[in-house]
Design a protein around this motif. Structure first.
Motif, PDB file in Angstrom:
ATOM      1  N   THR A   1      -5.351   7.640  -9.521  1.00  0.00           N
ATOM      2  CA  THR A   1      -6.123   6.444  -9.790  1.00  0.00           C
ATOM      3  C   THR A   1      -6.918   6.133  -8.532  1.00  0.00           C
ATOM      4  O   THR A   1      -6.783   6.813  -7.514  1.00  0.00           O
ATOM      5  CB  THR A   1      -5.210   5.249 -10.113  1.00  0.00           C
ATOM      6  OG1 THR A   1      -4.502   4.875  -8.923  1.00  0.00           O
ATOM      7  CG2 THR A   1      -4.206   5.611 -11.196  1.00  0.00           C
ATOM      8  N   ARG A   2      -7.712   5.094  -8.592  1.00  0.00           N
ATOM      9  CA  ARG A   2      -8.493   4.797  -7.397  1.00  0.00           C
ATOM     10  C   ARG A   2      -7.628   4.145  -6.315  1.00  0.00           C
ATOM     11  O   ARG A   2      -8.104   3.922  -5.199  1.00  0.00           O
ATOM     12  CB  ARG A   2      -9.684   3.908  -7.744  1.00  0.00           C
ATOM     13  CG  ARG A   2      -9.347   2.472  -8.041  1.00  0.00           C
ATOM     14  CD  ARG A   2     -10.624   1.704  -8.339  1.00  0.00           C
ATOM     15  NE  ARG A   2     -10.415   0.275  -8.383  1.00  0.00           N
ATOM     16  CZ  ARG A   2     -11.378  -0.598  -8.645  1.00  0.00           C
ATOM     17  NH1 ARG A   2     -12.592  -0.173  -8.908  1.00  0.00           N
ATOM     18  NH2 ARG A   2     -11.123  -1.882  -8.654  1.00  0.00           N
ATOM     19  N   ARG A   3      -6.385   3.833  -6.632  1.00  0.00           N
ATOM     20  CA  ARG A   3      -5.473   3.281  -5.628  1.00  0.00           C
ATOM     21  C   ARG A   3      -4.608   4.402  -5.078  1.00  0.00           C
ATOM     22  O   ARG A   3      -3.863   5.044  -5.838  1.00  0.00           O
ATOM     23  CB  ARG A   3      -4.606   2.192  -6.250  1.00  0.00           C
ATOM     24  CG  ARG A   3      -3.723   1.470  -5.244  1.00  0.00           C
ATOM     25  CD  ARG A   3      -4.571   0.604  -4.328  1.00  0.00           C
ATOM     26  NE  ARG A   3      -3.778  -0.022  -3.286  1.00  0.00           N
ATOM     27  CZ  ARG A   3      -3.168  -1.196  -3.425  1.00  0.00           C
ATOM     28  NH1 ARG A   3      -3.272  -1.862  -4.557  1.00  0.00           N
ATOM     29  NH2 ARG A   3      -2.487  -1.720  -2.422  1.00  0.00           N
ATOM     30  N   ARG A   4      -4.720   4.626  -3.797  1.00  0.00           N
ATOM     31  CA  ARG A   4      -3.954   5.707  -3.197  1.00  0.00           C
ATOM     32  C   ARG A   4      -2.458   5.433  -3.320  1.00  0.00           C
ATOM     33  O   ARG A   4      -1.990   4.322  -3.097  1.00  0.00           O
ATOM     34  CB  ARG A   4      -4.314   5.872  -1.725  1.00  0.00           C
ATOM     35  CG  ARG A   4      -3.863   7.205  -1.163  1.00  0.00           C
ATOM     36  CD  ARG A   4      -4.627   7.562   0.075  1.00  0.00           C
ATOM     37  NE  ARG A   4      -4.557   8.986   0.330  1.00  0.00           N
ATOM     38  CZ  ARG A   4      -5.284   9.613   1.229  1.00  0.00           C
ATOM     39  NH1 ARG A   4      -6.174   8.959   1.922  1.00  0.00           N
ATOM     40  NH2 ARG A   4      -5.159  10.908   1.417  1.00  0.00           N
TER      41      ARG A   4
ATOM     42  N   LEU B   1      -2.279  -4.044  -8.697  1.00  0.00           N
ATOM     43  CA  LEU B   1      -2.233  -2.691  -8.152  1.00  0.00           C
ATOM     44  C   LEU B   1      -3.616  -2.145  -7.829  1.00  0.00           C
ATOM     45  O   LEU B   1      -3.755  -1.181  -7.082  1.00  0.00           O
ATOM     46  CB  LEU B   1      -1.537  -1.751  -9.148  1.00  0.00           C
ATOM     47  CG  LEU B   1      -0.100  -1.394  -8.802  1.00  0.00           C
ATOM     48  CD1 LEU B   1       0.486  -0.450  -9.838  1.00  0.00           C
ATOM     49  CD2 LEU B   1       0.003  -0.769  -7.423  1.00  0.00           C
ATOM     50  N   GLY B   2      -4.642  -2.700  -8.452  1.00  0.00           N
ATOM     51  CA  GLY B   2      -5.992  -2.319  -8.078  1.00  0.00           C
ATOM     52  C   GLY B   2      -6.516  -1.053  -8.691  1.00  0.00           C
ATOM     53  O   GLY B   2      -7.567  -0.553  -8.287  1.00  0.00           O
ATOM     54  N   PHE B   3      -5.829  -0.500  -9.701  1.00  0.00           N
ATOM     55  CA  PHE B   3      -6.402   0.684 -10.346  1.00  0.00           C
ATOM     56  C   PHE B   3      -7.432   0.241 -11.376  1.00  0.00           C
ATOM     57  O   PHE B   3      -7.403  -0.892 -11.873  1.00  0.00           O
ATOM     58  CB  PHE B   3      -5.309   1.556 -10.991  1.00  0.00           C
ATOM     59  CG  PHE B   3      -4.457   0.842 -12.004  1.00  0.00           C
ATOM     60  CD1 PHE B   3      -4.876   0.659 -13.312  1.00  0.00           C
ATOM     61  CD2 PHE B   3      -3.201   0.356 -11.647  1.00  0.00           C
ATOM     62  CE1 PHE B   3      -4.088   0.015 -14.243  1.00  0.00           C
ATOM     63  CE2 PHE B   3      -2.403  -0.307 -12.564  1.00  0.00           C
ATOM     64  CZ  PHE B   3      -2.843  -0.477 -13.868  1.00  0.00           C
TER      65      PHE B   3
ATOM     66  N   SER C   1      -3.058  -3.930 -13.395  1.00  0.00           N
ATOM     67  CA  SER C   1      -4.204  -3.487 -12.590  1.00  0.00           C
ATOM     68  C   SER C   1      -4.680  -4.580 -11.642  1.00  0.00           C
ATOM     69  O   SER C   1      -5.281  -4.290 -10.610  1.00  0.00           O
ATOM     70  CB  SER C   1      -5.355  -3.044 -13.504  1.00  0.00           C
ATOM     71  OG  SER C   1      -5.988  -4.166 -14.093  1.00  0.00           O
TER      72      SER C   1
ATOM     73  N   GLU D   1       0.845  -1.188   0.000  1.00  0.00           N
ATOM     74  CA  GLU D   1       0.000   0.000   0.000  1.00  0.00           C
ATOM     75  C   GLU D   1       0.882   1.239   0.000  1.00  0.00           C
ATOM     76  O   GLU D   1       2.113   1.132   0.098  1.00  0.00           O
ATOM     77  CB  GLU D   1      -0.893   0.000   1.237  1.00  0.00           C
ATOM     78  CG  GLU D   1      -0.107  -0.030   2.546  1.00  0.00           C
ATOM     79  CD  GLU D   1      -0.985  -0.121   3.769  1.00  0.00           C
ATOM     80  OE1 GLU D   1      -2.194   0.064   3.639  1.00  0.00           O
ATOM     81  OE2 GLU D   1      -0.451  -0.363   4.856  1.00  0.00           O
TER      82      GLU D   1
ATOM     83  N   ARG E   1     -10.591   1.957  -3.191  1.00  0.00           N
ATOM     84  CA  ARG E   1      -9.224   2.461  -3.184  1.00  0.00           C
ATOM     85  C   ARG E   1      -8.214   1.411  -2.736  1.00  0.00           C
ATOM     86  O   ARG E   1      -7.045   1.721  -2.547  1.00  0.00           O
ATOM     87  CB  ARG E   1      -9.126   3.693  -2.276  1.00  0.00           C
ATOM     88  CG  ARG E   1     -10.151   4.780  -2.551  1.00  0.00           C
ATOM     89  CD  ARG E   1     -10.075   5.313  -3.992  1.00  0.00           C
ATOM     90  NE  ARG E   1      -8.819   5.939  -4.284  1.00  0.00           N
ATOM     91  CZ  ARG E   1      -8.555   7.232  -4.059  1.00  0.00           C
ATOM     92  NH1 ARG E   1      -9.501   7.990  -3.567  1.00  0.00           N
ATOM     93  NH2 ARG E   1      -7.392   7.742  -4.363  1.00  0.00           N
ATOM     94  N   GLY E   2      -8.668   0.183  -2.511  1.00  0.00           N
ATOM     95  CA  GLY E   2      -7.744  -0.891  -2.181  1.00  0.00           C
ATOM     96  C   GLY E   2      -7.021  -0.704  -0.859  1.00  0.00           C
ATOM     97  O   GLY E   2      -5.875  -1.134  -0.706  1.00  0.00           O
TER      98      GLY E   2
END
Length: 721
Positions: A441-444, A419-421, A416, A222, A507-508
């Motif tokens: 992106t939606r991943r902080r 990384l989760g975006f 993705s 993270e 946002r993972g």
């Protein structure tokens, strides 16, 4: 629950609100949770701010301020208190101006609605706890994936900001497509010259480590503690510990081998626009087939672009690339005849001047389409249709140049997954919000810059890279993150390890951590994984809370107990004779729209009560059912428009799922599912909100009293067929 009761401050907005403040003061003073009530004329001015300061400084940190929109007054009060070293985190706001006085002409109705919302907010406030600042030290290291212009600019900017940077490039050289461009619009200089100073700075920077012929296999962790797993061309695999990641993989040019009409890949004299750029930048423009001179060129626009089979929309760059290359050809040899066959020429900004210049220098623009490319007598033949002359022509060019579509690079979808975006339908990295948060992106801790998000000109990619670097700097704060811990907190003991939060967090943020000590537990009781949430990484949307089956995860400023108490107190008095539509609204697009409704003094039924939530995704099925239990006739959720959720990215989609399930439950127990609905809206659609409220109040009237109103709730009915 502590016993400290909030003080309510009522603001008359300079005696302009048509509310009965004497009645409000009298009523509020009698509320169970009110610790006092004061009426002020201008809370947003110095005298009002001083009064708020004196209350907070005196230990009265729980306040309920009933005034104008919190979008205006809250930042002002927060700044005032913070500048005086005071904590504003326990102040709650009720909008009695835009949400009540300005939209309901009947003073009694507006006053009644205001009182209900104040009563509900008091119930929430009395259960609030102060939020504290938390600190975290993270490595001042950022990994940039992609060594094109956007990646290079990102690395230089981050290095300039004091970060160590690892720049990863899968090719053996840096510079991406730009290094092959003979001219970069609108600068008029070659790509290599544009890159020259940047390359020199890269080499001299002690903060930047360059890894060429290297690819990223996967990423875990993270923000502040990512691990990037890399593999080199030789097969060596290794990890890079980093705090943030910049996605700057650029784009790939569409290779139209499958489009038989162009003979690409069969006829060596049929090339793409980027291949022509390479020939021009290397200074050897010639026929590929025999090395002969080039005296006639046909360029074909929109190859693969605006096509359902390849790329549905415009590739944006192709027209400008074609014009630049055409100009370079005729400047080098004015005798060369260049035809550009197009259906639409699209050149933004000052590139229009380049288009004009090319026409003046003899580049021939033909509106039409190419029908076929073939070989005859050792020459390439092209048949095209001129739609303005309504005629077909055949020519024998030395080169056919295809302006191919601009596609996302390979590997985006695979990256993705770890990384989760989010990824767009066409494979580009999806921006968090197109208007205001374009590099996030939606991943902080993960930003995307340059053409990996959409086709971009070089100057746009450079600007994007600079913005992305600043965004990361803002997040990492020089490696010493200090932030108000406002977000989700986890009670590990209550976690059942279902992983719903980790799977659905837009946002993972939640991570599933292996519980090693569980090995010692009995087989029946052990949980191998439990969630872990770093509140400093949380965006406070509340999606995890709405999905958590055990209540282990809750927002520390809006717990289940707080929201349910607010619902109950707001709906006190609701019933068959007083049908109420309860509206949960997000504090992004929806609140902006509702505020605009007030600013425009538009009217809607006063039987609506509003409860703000940070994101529509915070509202759970239980919250909806609680609203009915406490007397609501209908319930609506006002959320951001599809694909425009601000905080959580997909919070509104999760809210829709909650509403759909709530409908099924209501139908199954003999209630009407039509009593609950979700409405989506952009931030300035007042008419849409008005129509939504009118619809739900109409349903409340037509559906009549609920089983709670009739006293039959709990006497379950069989589901209708």
């Amino acid at each position: 629950m502590t016993t400290e009761k909030p003080v309510v401050l009522l603001c008359t907005c300079g005696n302009t609100l048509g509310l009965d403040f004497d009645d409000m003061k009298r009523e509020v003073s009698g509320y169970e949770f009110a610790g006092g009530v004061e009426v002020h004329d201008l809370l947003c001015q110095e005298v009002g701010l001083e009064r708020i300061k004196s209350l907070v400084a005196g230990g009265q940190e729980r306040l309920v301020i009933a005034a104008c929109t919190s979008q205006k007054i809250k930042p002002r009060i927060d700044a005032y208190l913070l500048s005086n070293g005071l904590d504003p985190s326990q102040i709650q706001y009720v909008n009695i101006r835009e949400h009540s006085a300005w939209v309901h002409p009947d003073p009694n109705e507006a006053t009644s609605k205001s009182l209900d919302m104040i009563r509900g907010t008091l119930a929430l406030s009395v259960r609030s706890k102060p939020l504290t600042k938390e600190h975290k030290t993270v490595p001042k290291h950022v990994t940039v994936i992609g060594g094109g212009i956007a990646g290079i600019e990102s690395a230089l900017c981050l290095s300039g900001l004091g970060y160590k940077v690892t720049l990863i490039e899968k090719e053996g050289h840096l510079g991406g497509h730009v290094v092959r461009l003979p001219v970069v619009a609108p600068t008029g200089i070659p790509g290599q010259e544009l890159l020259k100073s940047r390359m020199e700075r890269l080499k001299s920077s002690e903060n930047i480590t360059i890894k060429t012929k290297t690819q990223v296999k996967f990423v875990k962790g993270e923000m502040g503690a990512f691990t990037v797993h890399c593999v080199s061309e030789s097969g060596e695999e290794y990890d890079i510990d980093t705090s943030a990641i910049v996605l700057a993989m650029g784009f790939k040019e569409f290779k139209p081998e499958g489009m038989d009409e162009y003979r690409y890949g069969v006829n060596p004299d049929v090339v793409t626009q980027f291949e022509l750029s390479t020939m021009l930048s290397e200074g050897h423009l010639s026929r590929r087939s025999d090395g002969g001179p080039v005296k006639e060129v046909v360029m074909v626009q929109c190859v693969g672009s605006r096509s359902e089979d390849h790329k549905r929309d415009c590739s944006k760059l192709c027209c400008t690339f074609a014009i630049d290359n055409a100009l370079e050809i005729v400047k080098a040899d004015p005798s060369v005849h260049v035809r550009v066959i197009y259906m639409d020429i699209r050149v933004p900004f000052e590139n229009e001047m380049i288009y004009k210049e090319s026409r003046e220098k003899g580049v021939d623009y033909i509106r039409g389409r190419v029908g076929a490319v073939w070989e005859a007598g050792g020459r390439t033949r092209v048949r095209f249709y001129d739609s303005l002359l309504n005629k077909y022509f055949e020519v024998s060019p030395d080169l056919v140049v295809l302006s191919s579509a601009i596609l996302p690079p390979d590997g985006v979808s695979e990256l993705s997954e770890t990384l989760g975006f989010a990824v767009e339908y066409d494979g580009h990295v999806k921006e968090l919000y197109g208007k205001l948060r374009r590099t996030e992106t939606r991943r902080r801790g993960v930003v995307a810059v340059g053409a990996v998000t959409r086709p971009q000109f070089v100057f746009e990619a450079v600007t994007d890279a600079q913005a992305g670097a600043l965004m990361i700097h803002n997040e990492l704060q020089d490696g010493a993150i200090e932030r108000l811990a406002r977000g989700a907190v986890l009670n590990v003991d209550e976690c059942v390890g279902c992983s719903l939060c980790a799977q659905q967090c837009p946002r993972g943020v939640p991570l599933m951590i292996e519980q090693k000590e569980a090995e010692e537990a009995s087989a029946e009781q052990k949980l191998l994984f439990k969630a872990s949430i770093d509140t400093l990484n949380c965006h406070a949307c509340g999606v995890c809370q709405s999905l958590c089956p055990s209540g282990a995860t809750q927002l520390n400023f809006l717990t289940n107990e707080q929201l349910w108490s607010q619902i109950q107190s707001t709906l006190d008095g609701a019933g068959a004779e007083n049908p109420i539509t309860l509206c949960f609204h997000c504090e992004e697009c929806s609140v902006s729209t509702i505020d605009i409704v007030g600013t425009r003094r538009m009217k809607y039924p006063a039987s609506t009560r509003l409860i703000p939530v940070p994101c529509a995704g915070r509202v759970s099925i239980i919250d909806i059912l609680k609203a009915f239990e406490y007397g609501a006739s209908t319930v609506m959720i006002a959320a951001c428009e599809t694909d425009r959720c601000h905080i959580g990215g997909t919070g509104n989609e999760i809210a829709q799922a909650q509403v759909d399930v709530a409908k099924d439950i209501l139908n199954a127990i003999g209630w009407e599912g039509l009593r609950v609905e979700m409405f989506r809206m952009f931030s300035a659609e007042p008419e849409r909100f008005i129509r939504a409220v009118q619809e739900m109040t109409r349903r409340a009237k037509e559906l009549g009293p609920t089983p709670v109103h009739r006293g039959t709730a709990g006497k379950w009915m069989e589901a209708s067929n």
